[in-house]
Design a protein around this motif. Structure first.
Motif, PDB file in Angstrom:
ATOM      1  N   SER A 149       0.819  -1.202   0.000  1.00  0.00           N
ATOM      2  CA  SER A 149       0.000   0.000   0.000  1.00  0.00           C
ATOM      3  C   SER A 149       0.859   1.260   0.000  1.00  0.00           C
ATOM      4  CB  SER A 149      -0.902   0.006   1.238  1.00  0.00           C
ATOM      5  OG  SER A 149      -1.517   1.263   1.408  1.00  0.00           O
ATOM      6  N   PHE A 150       0.352   2.296  -0.694  1.00  0.00           N
ATOM      7  CA  PHE A 150       1.043   3.583  -0.705  1.00  0.00           C
ATOM      8  C   PHE A 150       0.833   4.341   0.600  1.00  0.00           C
ATOM      9  CE2 PHE A 150      -2.797   3.737  -3.441  1.00  0.00           C
ATOM     10  CZ  PHE A 150      -3.647   4.412  -2.602  1.00  0.00           C
ATOM     11  N   ALA A 151      -0.136   3.925   1.428  1.00  0.00           N
ATOM     12  CA  ALA A 151      -0.460   4.648   2.653  1.00  0.00           C
ATOM     13  C   ALA A 151       0.188   4.046   3.892  1.00  0.00           C
ATOM     14  CB  ALA A 151      -1.969   4.694   2.841  1.00  0.00           C
ATOM     15  N   SER A 202      -4.658  17.580   1.648  1.00  0.00           N
ATOM     16  CA  SER A 202      -5.108  16.415   0.892  1.00  0.00           C
ATOM     17  C   SER A 202      -4.684  15.113   1.557  1.00  0.00           C
ATOM     18  CB  SER A 202      -4.558  16.475  -0.540  1.00  0.00           C
ATOM     19  OG  SER A 202      -5.124  17.554  -1.245  1.00  0.00           O
ATOM     20  N   LEU A 203      -3.442  15.046   2.002  1.00  0.00           N
ATOM     21  CA  LEU A 203      -2.979  13.825   2.655  1.00  0.00           C
ATOM     22  C   LEU A 203      -3.724  13.597   3.970  1.00  0.00           C
ATOM     23  CD1 LEU A 203      -0.857  11.490   2.501  1.00  0.00           C
ATOM     24  CD2 LEU A 203       0.483  12.841   4.116  1.00  0.00           C
ATOM     25  N   THR A 204      -3.964  14.677   4.722  1.00  0.00           N
ATOM     26  CA  THR A 204      -4.687  14.560   5.990  1.00  0.00           C
ATOM     27  C   THR A 204      -6.091  14.033   5.753  1.00  0.00           C
ATOM     28  OG1 THR A 204      -3.387  16.358   6.968  1.00  0.00           O
ATOM     29  CG2 THR A 204      -5.495  15.828   8.008  1.00  0.00           C
ATOM     30  N   TRP A 205      -6.744  14.517   4.703  1.00  0.00           N
ATOM     31  CA  TRP A 205      -8.087  14.042   4.371  1.00  0.00           C
ATOM     32  C   TRP A 205      -8.073  12.551   4.044  1.00  0.00           C
ATOM     33  CZ3 TRP A 205     -10.368  11.855   0.047  1.00  0.00           C
ATOM     34  CH2 TRP A 205     -11.762  11.837   0.027  1.00  0.00           C
ATOM     35  N   VAL A 206      -7.122  12.114   3.213  1.00  0.00           N
ATOM     36  CA  VAL A 206      -7.028  10.697   2.844  1.00  0.00           C
ATOM     37  C   VAL A 206      -6.773   9.839   4.080  1.00  0.00           C
ATOM     38  CG1 VAL A 206      -5.664   8.992   1.580  1.00  0.00           C
ATOM     39  CG2 VAL A 206      -6.270  11.147   0.486  1.00  0.00           C
ATOM     40  N   ARG A 207      -5.834  10.273   4.912  1.00  0.00           N
ATOM     41  CA  ARG A 207      -5.487   9.511   6.114  1.00  0.00           C
ATOM     42  C   ARG A 207      -6.659   9.430   7.085  1.00  0.00           C
ATOM     43  NH1 ARG A 207      -4.299  12.999  10.114  1.00  0.00           N
ATOM     44  NH2 ARG A 207      -2.203  13.582   9.443  1.00  0.00           N
ATOM     45  N   MET A 276      -0.042  10.186  -7.485  1.00  0.00           N
ATOM     46  CA  MET A 276       0.245  11.610  -7.569  1.00  0.00           C
ATOM     47  C   MET A 276      -0.986  12.504  -7.489  1.00  0.00           C
ATOM     48  SD  MET A 276       3.412  11.515 -10.284  1.00  0.00           S
ATOM     49  CE  MET A 276       4.267  12.862  -9.470  1.00  0.00           C
ATOM     50  N   SER A 277      -2.165  11.939  -7.484  1.00  0.00           N
ATOM     51  CA  SER A 277      -3.391  12.729  -7.370  1.00  0.00           C
ATOM     52  C   SER A 277      -4.241  12.140  -6.259  1.00  0.00           C
ATOM     53  CB  SER A 277      -4.161  12.712  -8.698  1.00  0.00           C
ATOM     54  OG  SER A 277      -5.355  13.461  -8.592  1.00  0.00           O
ATOM     55  N   PHE A 278      -4.422  12.889  -5.196  1.00  0.00           N
ATOM     56  CA  PHE A 278      -5.160  12.373  -4.039  1.00  0.00           C
ATOM     57  C   PHE A 278      -5.794  13.535  -3.298  1.00  0.00           C
ATOM     58  CE2 PHE A 278      -0.613  12.724  -3.358  1.00  0.00           C
ATOM     59  CZ  PHE A 278      -0.501  13.549  -2.255  1.00  0.00           C
ATOM     60  N   GLY A 279      -6.857  13.243  -2.573  1.00  0.00           N
ATOM     61  CA  GLY A 279      -7.515  14.293  -1.799  1.00  0.00           C
ATOM     62  C   GLY A 279      -8.078  15.376  -2.697  1.00  0.00           C
TER      63      GLY A 279
END
Length: 302
Positions: A149-151, A202-207, A276-279
């Motif tokens: 996983s990328f996360a 964006s990263l905070t939203w995904v996490r 490369m595209s998230f959140g």
């Protein structure tokens, strides 16, 4: 379908991508096998391999969240066996005629599918692994590379690579580490401060969305009030600053080159993938990041 990934079915989307492209590999990451009829999925994936002229990379997994299993009314404790049976049926149908299989959850008798995949003996298959050793064992037993996983923090992912190598060594098998995709969230900018700061929201939203998903047993998170959940959650996630060091690749082109070089030289990673595209990232920002990565990072590894 959810805000985590608005794609209720991979095969139609991948077929659309195949029709609009000629050279790129068409990667499915992943089809959660317990949620599919393995015969139907084998046929769909084979058709996609034909339509794409042999460009399919077939990623499979067993799923990781309670609420998905709850919505399908499938016992989550059965996922390992369901995954193994479905995978064996798919591989069998791709490589044998008059194939038969008798499992606890799935049965096939004297079945031949058409068309067969273009790639022989079958399209590359990757087994998704997030944290569980069980998925590593399924992959090793079937000579499949794993898909991480990328996360997940880098140390955990590299630990899964090491576990895979250990399991292979115990069985006298050569590890496929060079073929294992190693995914990271990536954002590239000329200025280091921008590269590290712009993806914060964006990263905070995904996490946080991922954290909320792990608390659910049914329903969906499409209309969830994430701000409210942040106020009432009982455990706090890692800080963004720690994620910059442990999980993501946000930096200048030179910084990304250095980090990927370290992966290659110290951990034998030969297949790097960038999400490369998230959140809520702006499209123009994403495209500029991709351009920098393609022009100033990728050439260093050719």
């Amino acid at each position: 379908s959810s805000r985590y990934g608005i794609c209720p079915s991979l095969m139609p989307l991948l077929t659309h991508m195949a029709a609009r492209t000629k050279k790129i590999r068409i990667g499915a990451g992943v089809s959660v096998l317990p949620f599919h009829n393995p015969v139907f999925l084998a046929e769909e994936a084979a058709m996609l391999d034909v339509l794409s002229h042999g460009r399919l990379d077939f990623g499979v997994g067993r799923g990781s969240t309670d609420f998905e299993y709850g919505n399908f009314h499938i016992d989550m404790e059965s996922r390992d066996l369901r995954t193994q049976e479905a995978l064996d049926i798919i591989l069998g149908l791709w490589t044998q005629s008059k194939f038969s299989y008798s499992g606890e959850f799935y049965q096939v008798k004297d079945l031949t599918i058409a068309p067969l995949p273009v790639q022989k003996p079958h399209p590359p298959v990757y087994m998704a692994v997030s944290r569980a050793a069980a998925s590593v064992d399924i992959a090793v037993s079937r000579d499949l590379p794993i898909l991480t996983s990328f996360a997940t923090p880098e140390a955990d992912n590299l630990g899964l690579f090491s576990l895979y190598e250990e399991r292979c060594a115990a069985l006298g098998k050569p590890p496929n580490t060079q073929e294992m995709p190693y995914f990271r969230f990536v954002y590239v900018a000329e200025d280091m401060k921008e590269a590290r700061e712009y993806p914060r929201q964006s990263l905070t939203w995904v996490r946080d969305l991922g954290g909320h998903r792990r608390t659910m047993t049914h329903g969906d998170e499409i209309d969830v009030d994430l701000d409210h959940w942040r106020k009432i959650r009982t455990t706090q996630p890692a800080t963004y600053e720690s994620e910059l060091e442990s999980t993501v690749y946000f930096g200048t082109p030179d910084d990304c080159v250095q980090r990927i070089t370290k992966l290659r030289d110290q951990h034998n990673v030969g297949y790097f993938g960038a999400s490369m595209s998230f959140g809520h990232m702006e499209h123009a920002k994403v495209m500029r990041s991709m351009e920098l990565f393609a022009k100033e990072v990728m050439p260093k590894f050719r």
